[in-house]
Design a protein around this motif. Structure first.
Motif, PDB file in Angstrom:
ATOM      1  N   PRO B 115      66.174  32.276  10.344  1.00  0.00           N
ATOM      2  CA  PRO B 115      66.017  32.730  11.730  1.00  0.00           C
ATOM      3  C   PRO B 115      65.788  31.585  12.724  1.00  0.00           C
ATOM      4  CG  PRO B 115      64.148  33.451  10.362  1.00  0.00           C
ATOM      5  CD  PRO B 115      65.113  32.776   9.458  1.00  0.00           C
ATOM      6  N   CYS B 116      66.213  31.807  13.949  1.00  0.00           N
ATOM      7  CA  CYS B 116      65.980  30.846  15.038  1.00  0.00           C
ATOM      8  C   CYS B 116      65.587  31.625  16.283  1.00  0.00           C
ATOM      9  CB  CYS B 116      67.246  30.032  15.290  1.00  0.00           C
ATOM     10  SG  CYS B 116      67.095  28.951  16.727  1.00  0.00           S
ATOM     11  N   ASP B 117      64.421  31.311  16.820  1.00  0.00           N
ATOM     12  CA  ASP B 117      63.920  31.976  18.023  1.00  0.00           C
ATOM     13  C   ASP B 117      64.461  31.242  19.253  1.00  0.00           C
ATOM     14  OD1 ASP B 117      62.454  32.969  20.135  1.00  0.00           O
ATOM     15  OD2 ASP B 117      60.523  32.908  19.084  1.00  0.00           O
ATOM     16  N   PRO B 118      65.164  31.966  20.152  1.00  0.00           N
ATOM     17  CA  PRO B 118      65.700  31.308  21.357  1.00  0.00           C
ATOM     18  C   PRO B 118      64.621  30.571  22.152  1.00  0.00           C
ATOM     19  CG  PRO B 118      66.445  33.594  21.254  1.00  0.00           C
ATOM     20  CD  PRO B 118      65.476  33.402  20.111  1.00  0.00           C
ATOM     21  N   GLU B 119      63.370  31.029  22.019  1.00  0.00           N
ATOM     22  CA  GLU B 119      62.283  30.351  22.748  1.00  0.00           C
ATOM     23  C   GLU B 119      62.087  28.915  22.271  1.00  0.00           C
ATOM     24  OE1 GLU B 119      60.379  31.148  25.412  1.00  0.00           O
ATOM     25  OE2 GLU B 119      61.785  32.812  25.599  1.00  0.00           O
ATOM     26  N   ASN B 120      62.571  28.618  21.063  1.00  0.00           N
ATOM     27  CA  ASN B 120      62.438  27.260  20.522  1.00  0.00           C
ATOM     28  C   ASN B 120      63.609  26.363  20.873  1.00  0.00           C
ATOM     29  OD1 ASN B 120      60.016  27.897  19.337  1.00  0.00           O
ATOM     30  ND2 ASN B 120      60.950  28.540  17.398  1.00  0.00           N
ATOM     31  N   VAL B 121      64.557  26.898  21.625  1.00  0.00           N
ATOM     32  CA  VAL B 121      65.743  26.126  22.013  1.00  0.00           C
ATOM     33  C   VAL B 121      65.606  25.686  23.470  1.00  0.00           C
ATOM     34  CG1 VAL B 121      68.229  26.248  22.417  1.00  0.00           C
ATOM     35  CG2 VAL B 121      67.235  27.354  20.385  1.00  0.00           C
ATOM     36  N   ILE B 122      65.724  24.393  23.705  1.00  0.00           N
ATOM     37  CA  ILE B 122      65.621  23.857  25.067  1.00  0.00           C
ATOM     38  C   ILE B 122      66.929  23.144  25.382  1.00  0.00           C
ATOM     39  CG2 ILE B 122      64.280  22.383  26.614  1.00  0.00           C
ATOM     40  CD1 ILE B 122      62.433  24.363  25.357  1.00  0.00           C
ATOM     41  N   LEU B 123      67.585  23.557  26.450  1.00  0.00           N
ATOM     42  CA  LEU B 123      68.843  22.914  26.847  1.00  0.00           C
ATOM     43  C   LEU B 123      68.558  21.654  27.665  1.00  0.00           C
ATOM     44  CD1 LEU B 123      70.757  26.161  27.906  1.00  0.00           C
ATOM     45  CD2 LEU B 123      70.714  25.035  25.661  1.00  0.00           C
ATOM     46  N   SER B 124      69.456  20.678  27.561  1.00  0.00           N
ATOM     47  CA  SER B 124      69.221  19.412  28.272  1.00  0.00           C
ATOM     48  C   SER B 124      70.536  18.743  28.647  1.00  0.00           C
ATOM     49  CB  SER B 124      68.394  18.468  27.391  1.00  0.00           C
ATOM     50  OG  SER B 124      69.066  18.221  26.173  1.00  0.00           O
ATOM     51  N   GLY B 125      70.438  17.724  29.479  1.00  0.00           N
ATOM     52  CA  GLY B 125      71.612  16.981  29.937  1.00  0.00           C
ATOM     53  C   GLY B 125      72.086  16.026  28.860  1.00  0.00           C
ATOM     54  N   GLY B 126      72.863  16.522  27.907  1.00  0.00           N
ATOM     55  CA  GLY B 126      73.233  15.742  26.727  1.00  0.00           C
ATOM     56  C   GLY B 126      72.085  15.777  25.723  1.00  0.00           C
ATOM     57  N   ALA B 127      72.374  15.351  24.471  1.00  0.00           N
ATOM     58  CA  ALA B 127      71.295  15.274  23.487  1.00  0.00           C
ATOM     59  C   ALA B 127      70.346  14.132  23.836  1.00  0.00           C
ATOM     60  CB  ALA B 127      71.865  15.082  22.084  1.00  0.00           C
ATOM     61  N   SER B 128      70.864  13.059  24.448  1.00  0.00           N
ATOM     62  CA  SER B 128      70.029  11.892  24.790  1.00  0.00           C
ATOM     63  C   SER B 128      68.776  12.296  25.541  1.00  0.00           C
ATOM     64  CB  SER B 128      70.811  10.902  25.671  1.00  0.00           C
ATOM     65  OG  SER B 128      71.845  10.304  24.950  1.00  0.00           O
ATOM     66  N   GLU B 129      68.931  13.182  26.519  1.00  0.00           N
ATOM     67  CA  GLU B 129      67.773  13.572  27.325  1.00  0.00           C
ATOM     68  C   GLU B 129      66.712  14.239  26.457  1.00  0.00           C
ATOM     69  OE1 GLU B 129      68.345  16.566  30.351  1.00  0.00           O
ATOM     70  OE2 GLU B 129      66.682  15.781  31.515  1.00  0.00           O
ATOM     71  N   SER B 130      67.142  15.102  25.550  1.00  0.00           N
ATOM     72  CA  SER B 130      66.180  15.767  24.658  1.00  0.00           C
ATOM     73  C   SER B 130      65.512  14.762  23.727  1.00  0.00           C
ATOM     74  CB  SER B 130      66.876  16.851  23.825  1.00  0.00           C
ATOM     75  OG  SER B 130      66.957  18.061  24.545  1.00  0.00           O
ATOM     76  N   ILE B 131      66.296  13.829  23.213  1.00  0.00           N
ATOM     77  CA  ILE B 131      65.726  12.823  22.310  1.00  0.00           C
ATOM     78  C   ILE B 131      64.659  12.012  23.040  1.00  0.00           C
ATOM     79  CG2 ILE B 131      66.273  10.701  21.021  1.00  0.00           C
ATOM     80  CD1 ILE B 131      69.040  12.055  20.408  1.00  0.00           C
ATOM     81  N   ARG B 132      64.965  11.631  24.264  1.00  0.00           N
ATOM     82  CA  ARG B 132      63.990  10.883  25.057  1.00  0.00           C
ATOM     83  C   ARG B 132      62.749  11.737  25.342  1.00  0.00           C
ATOM     84  NH1 ARG B 132      65.410   6.398  27.937  1.00  0.00           N
ATOM     85  NH2 ARG B 132      64.309   7.159  29.765  1.00  0.00           N
ATOM     86  N   ASN B 133      62.955  13.000  25.655  1.00  0.00           N
ATOM     87  CA  ASN B 133      61.808  13.879  25.932  1.00  0.00           C
ATOM     88  C   ASN B 133      60.916  14.036  24.704  1.00  0.00           C
ATOM     89  OD1 ASN B 133      62.510  14.366  28.583  1.00  0.00           O
ATOM     90  ND2 ASN B 133      63.618  16.255  28.134  1.00  0.00           N
ATOM     91  N   VAL B 134      61.538  14.157  23.535  1.00  0.00           N
ATOM     92  CA  VAL B 134      60.746  14.329  22.318  1.00  0.00           C
ATOM     93  C   VAL B 134      59.976  13.043  22.018  1.00  0.00           C
ATOM     94  CG1 VAL B 134      60.874  14.672  19.819  1.00  0.00           C
ATOM     95  CG2 VAL B 134      62.189  16.147  21.357  1.00  0.00           C
ATOM     96  N   LEU B 135      60.635  11.896  22.130  1.00  0.00           N
ATOM     97  CA  LEU B 135      59.928  10.631  21.872  1.00  0.00           C
ATOM     98  C   LEU B 135      58.810  10.393  22.881  1.00  0.00           C
ATOM     99  CD1 LEU B 135      62.862   8.273  20.797  1.00  0.00           C
ATOM    100  CD2 LEU B 135      61.026   9.171  19.349  1.00  0.00           C
ATOM    101  N   LYS B 136      59.004  10.907  24.085  1.00  0.00           N
ATOM    102  CA  LYS B 136      57.988  10.734  25.124  1.00  0.00           C
ATOM    103  C   LYS B 136      56.662  11.365  24.721  1.00  0.00           C
ATOM    104  CE  LYS B 136      59.335  10.774  29.577  1.00  0.00           C
ATOM    105  NZ  LYS B 136      59.706  11.390  30.885  1.00  0.00           N
ATOM    106  N   MET B 137      56.712  12.391  23.888  1.00  0.00           N
ATOM    107  CA  MET B 137      55.475  13.065  23.468  1.00  0.00           C
ATOM    108  C   MET B 137      54.597  12.153  22.613  1.00  0.00           C
ATOM    109  SD  MET B 137      56.402  17.041  22.859  1.00  0.00           S
ATOM    110  CE  MET B 137      57.742  16.913  21.678  1.00  0.00           C
ATOM    111  N   PHE B 138      55.139  11.034  22.164  1.00  0.00           N
ATOM    112  CA  PHE B 138      54.362  10.137  21.297  1.00  0.00           C
ATOM    113  C   PHE B 138      53.773   8.938  22.038  1.00  0.00           C
ATOM    114  CE2 PHE B 138      57.174  12.561  18.603  1.00  0.00           C
ATOM    115  CZ  PHE B 138      56.310  12.964  17.600  1.00  0.00           C
ATOM    116  N   ILE B 139      53.970   8.889  23.351  1.00  0.00           N
ATOM    117  CA  ILE B 139      53.367   7.820  24.147  1.00  0.00           C
ATOM    118  C   ILE B 139      51.847   7.982  24.111  1.00  0.00           C
ATOM    119  CG2 ILE B 139      53.072   6.869  26.478  1.00  0.00           C
ATOM    120  CD1 ILE B 139      55.898   7.640  27.123  1.00  0.00           C
ATOM    121  N   ARG B 140      51.137   6.883  23.915  1.00  0.00           N
ATOM    122  CA  ARG B 140      49.667   6.923  23.952  1.00  0.00           C
ATOM    123  C   ARG B 140      49.159   5.863  24.894  1.00  0.00           C
ATOM    124  NH1 ARG B 140      47.808   6.537  17.740  1.00  0.00           N
ATOM    125  NH2 ARG B 140      48.849   8.405  16.973  1.00  0.00           N
TER     126      ARG B 140
END
Lengths: 434, 434
Positions: B115-140
Motif C-alpha cells: 500500500p501507498c498513502d497519497p498523503e506520503n507523496v509530495i510533488l516537487s520541481g524535478g526529483a532534485s528539489e525533493s532530494i534537496r528538501n530531504v537532505l535539508k532535514m539533516f542540517i544541524r
C-alpha cells in the motif's frame, strides 16, 4: 519558522473544506479563501494570449493547425528556437533561456529608460525563488555577527521565514499606518542604527507597493509605480553605484499565473565575483521550469498595437485591472464602515491590512489559550463563517495593535458575501467579549 | 561547492557554441554535448500523449475543439477539476495537487504490491528539489558532529554539492568497477564504520541504477528494476520499519522532460513530527510548477490498453527505449575498442563512465597546471573536437584512476560522429604525451 499565509488557519480551512465535502454540517456552505494572492483560485480567468502561446510551446503541432492568431504562433516559434532541441522538455541554462532574458532586458530598458544587460537577468521559478537565492548569498558560517536584513513591518512571510531559515537577522522597519502605510526616512535610520548593536546589517528589502512589486495593479489616484533602478540611476552617484536586485513575477499583476512559477531577478552593480558564485549556486538546481519562463516572456513581451491578439489581450487585461480597482474600493469602504475596524485605502496590489480593535476580554481569553489575539479572532471567524484570512501577527505589527490581512481577490459577488459574513461575525464577537 | 555537469567545461562549451555562431574558425563545426542527461536537447522527440494533455490543461478550450483523443481530453479535465478555480494558474497545496498525488500512490501500489498513502507523496520541481528538501532535514546548528551522508562513488554532483551547501559530511562508498559498478556489503560496512570517527552518519543514498532511479530504461539481459520499498517490505522487520524516501522524476526514463521540472518523493515510515516540519518547510516555496505536476501525472497514469492514445503512446515509448538500448551497446563497444580505455556495459539509465589510462607525462602536465588530469583531458577534448563530456573527478573515483562521464543521448548518427571525433583525439593525445 512560520509561514502565516500557509499557517494553521489555512491548514484548518483546507480541513473544513474536506469536512464540507463529506457532508459535515456547518453554519456556512463554503470556505472563502482570502489568505493568499491566488487570483485564478478565486475565479479570475487566464489571459487568452498567455495560454495560447503556452499551448503552442507544449504542442508545436498547434502552430501549424491554423487555429491560433499569427502573433501567438510567431511568439511560440521564437521561444522554441531558443530551447534545446527546440523543445520545452530540454533544460535551459541555469540562468534561463537567452531569448527570454533578452526580452526581459528590453522590457526593463523600455520601462526605465536606462540600459539593461540580459546577462544580469536570471529567470526563476516565481520571484520567491530568486528572493531566496539572493538572501542565501548572505549566509555566513564563520562570523559571530549575523547579517541583518531590513524588512518592512508589516512584511510578507517569505522574508521572515527565509531570514530565519538562513540564520540571518531580521531587522524590522515600521511602515506608518496612519499615513497609508508610507515609509519615513527617520524610521529607516532608527531601525538601521538600532540593528547594528546586534547585527552586521547589509540588506534592505523594499516591497513596493506591497507584496509583490506591482507594476500594473495600482489603483489610487495620483499613485504610480516607481522603478527602484530608475530612481537610483536618476539620483546619480553614489546611489547609482549601489548593488540592487529587483524582482518580478507572473503570479500577481493582471496575470495571476501563480501556479506557473515564473519570475526573474535583475542584478545591477553586483560584484562580478559574487555574481560568478551566484551562478554556480543556482546551477545545482539545474534550471527553473521552461513553461514558467515562457509565461514570463508573454508578460514582458505582450502583443503590440496592430498585432492580431492585441485587442483581446488589452480588453482582458483592462477588465481584470478595472475589476480589481472596484474591489479595492469596495473592501476599503466595507471594512471602514464596521465598528472597531480601520482600513486604509488599497492603493495597489491585491491586499488590505485592516486594524481591529479587540475588546480586552477577547485579548485575555486569547492569552489564556496561549494564542495571539488576532490568531484567536481569525480562527473563530473561520470556524463560524468559513472566511479564511491571515492574522496580522504573521506579518508583523506595532505592539498592542491587531490586524488581519485579506486579499481583494474573491470575485465581486463572493466578495460581497464574504463581507456580509465578516460583518455579522464581528458584531457577534464584539457583543460576546464586550 | 562544485557541480560538475554544469562546471567549467560546460561553461566553456557554451562559449565555444557562441564563438561558432559568430563565425570563429574551429577544427569542428558544432559542439556535441554529452555532459548532461538532456534527451530533448539531443534530438529525442516528446511523447505525443504528454504534450497533448499539457496543451489541453494550458488552454482548456482545446478540450472542446474535437482535435484531441478522448482519453487526452478526459485526462486534462480530471486534472483541471483538481486545480484551484480549475486553472493551472492557481497555486496547489505545497504538497501538490491531490488527484495527482493519488495517481502517484496508485502507481506505486501497482508497482510494488504494497500500500501507498497519497498523503506520503509530495510533488516537487524535478526529483532534485525533493532530494534537496530531504537532505535539508539533516542540517544541524547546535551539534559539533555533522550528519554523515553516505553516497556512492561515482556519485551524481547533486549529492556532493548539496552535502557541501548544507554543511553535512560526505561519506563515500565505492562501487566495484570491475564488477560492473556493483555494490558490495563489505564496502558499505567499511565506509559506514570509518565515517563514525568523524560524523554522525544517518543517511544512505542509493542511486539505482545510476542517476536517476530508472524504472523503464534498463537494457541489460537479466537486469531489472528493484523498488527499494518493495524489497524492504518483503524483508520484513526490522527493515520494513526503516525510514525511506524514494524519488522519481519526469526528466529521464523514456520521457526526458527535464525542462518541465516534475518529480516526487514518497516517504515511508517517516516520523510524523518530522513530517509536519517537512511540510511546513516546503510551504515557504508555495508550490512546485503545476504543469510539471501535470507531466508527472501523465507518467504515472499513462494510457491503458484499449484507450485511443494507447497504441501511439506505446509505440513512441518503445522506440525511445529501443534506441537507447542500441546506443548503450554502441557506446560500450566503441569505447571498449579504443586503446587505453575500459568501458563497462551500460546496463540501464543513460550514461557511461569509462576509465582512461592517462600517460604519466599527461598527468604531470595537468598537475603542473594545477588541474585534475581528467579535467585537463576533457578540456583538451572539448577545445580540439567540440565534444563535451564531464571529468570523472566531478563524480568521484578511486584515487589514481581517471574517468569521464558521457551520456548516451546524442541520436545515433551524431553519436557515431562523436565517437569518431573522440577516437581520433584520443590517439593524438596518447601520441603527444607518450
Amino acid at each position: 519558522m512560520q509561514y502565516a499565509v500557509r499557517g494553521p488557519i489555512v491548514i484548518r480551512a483546507v480541513e473544513i473544506e474536506k469536512e464540507l465535502e463529506k457532508g459535515v454540517s456547518k453554519p456556512f456552505k463554503n470556505v472563502i479563501k482570502a489568505n493568499i494572492g491566488d487570483a485564478h483560485a478565486m475565479g479570475q480567468k487566464p489571459i487568452t494570449f498567455i495560454r495560447q502561446v503556452l499551448a503552442c510551446v507544449c504542442n508545436p503541432l498547434l502552430t501549424e493547425c491554423g487555429g491560433f492568431p499569427s502573433d501567438v504562433v510567431e511568439h511560440a516559434k521564437t521561444i522554441l528556437r531558443g530551447c534545446g532541441g527546440h523543445s520545452a522538455g530540454a533544460y535551459s541554462q541555469s540562468t534561463g533561456i537567452d531569448v527570454i532574458r533578452r526580452h526581459v532586458a528590453e522590457y526593463i530598458e523600455k520601462r526605465d529608460g536606462f540600459p539593461c544587460d540580459p546577462e544580469n537577468v536570471i529567470l526563476s521559478g516565481g520571484a520567491s525563488e530568486s528572493i531566496r537565492n539572493v538572501l542565501k548569498m548572505f549566509i555566513r558560517r564563520d562570523v559571530n555577527k549575523k547579517t541583518g536584513v531590513m524588512i518592512p513591518i508589516p512584511q510578507y512571510p517569505l522574508y521572515s521565514a527565509t531570514v530565519e531559515e538562513f540564520n540571518l537577522g531580521q531587522v524590522g522597519y515600521y511602515l506608518h499606518e496612519e499615513k497609508n502605510w508610507s515609509l519615513e526616512e527617520e524610521e529607516l535610520e532608527r531601525s538601521y542604527k538600532e540593528s547594528l548593536k546586534q547585527y552586521d546589517t547589509k540588506v534592505l528589502c523594499v516591497i513596493n507597493p506591497g507584496n509583490p512589486t506591482g507594476q500594473d495593479n495600482i489603483y489610487a489616484e495620483g499613485s504610480k509605480f516607481h522603478s527602484f533602478k530608475k530612481v537610483i540611476n536618476e539620483m546619480g552617484a553614489p546611489y547609482n553605484k549601489m548593488e540592487l536586485a529587483s524582482f518580478h513575477s507572473v503570479s500577481k499583476g493582471y496575470m495571476g499565473e501563480c501556479g506557473m512559477r515564473g519570475g526573474y531577478v535583475e542584478f545591477f552593480n553586483l560584484d562580478p565575483q559574487v555574481f560568478v558564485m551566484f551562478k554556480k549556486m543556482i546551477s545545482a538546481k539545474l534550471c527553473s521550469t521552461i513553461l514558467g519562463q515562457v509565461v514570463m516572456d508573454t508578460v514582458v513581451n505582450p502583443p503590440k498595437s496592430g498585432d492580431p491578439s492585441y485587442n483581446q489581450w488589452l480588453q482582458e487585461k483592462t477588465a481584470v485591472l478595472d475589476s480589481l480597482k472596484k474591489r479595492a474600493i469596495l473592501v476599503k469602504e466595507a471594512y471602514g464602515s464596521i465598528e472597531g475596524i480601520k482600513c486604509n485605502e488599497v492603493q495597489g496590489a491585491m491586499y488590505a491590512f485592516p486594524q481591529i480593535e479587540l475588546p480586552s476580554r477577547a485579548i485575555e481569553t486569547a492569552r489564556s489559550l496561549n494564542q495571539e489575539p488576532d490568531f484567536f479572532y481569525a480562527m473563530k471567524l473561520l470556524e463560524s463563517t468559513g472566511v479564511c484570512i491571515v492574522p496580522g501577527s504573521g506579518f508583523g505589527q506595532k505592539q498592542g495593535t491587531y490586524h488581519f490581512r485579506t486579499t481583494i481577490l474573491p470575485q465581486t459577488e463572493l466578495m460581497k458575501e464574504m463581507l456580509d459574513r465578516f460583518k455579522s461575525f464581528h458584531m457577534k464577537f464584539l457583543e460576546e467579549y464586550k
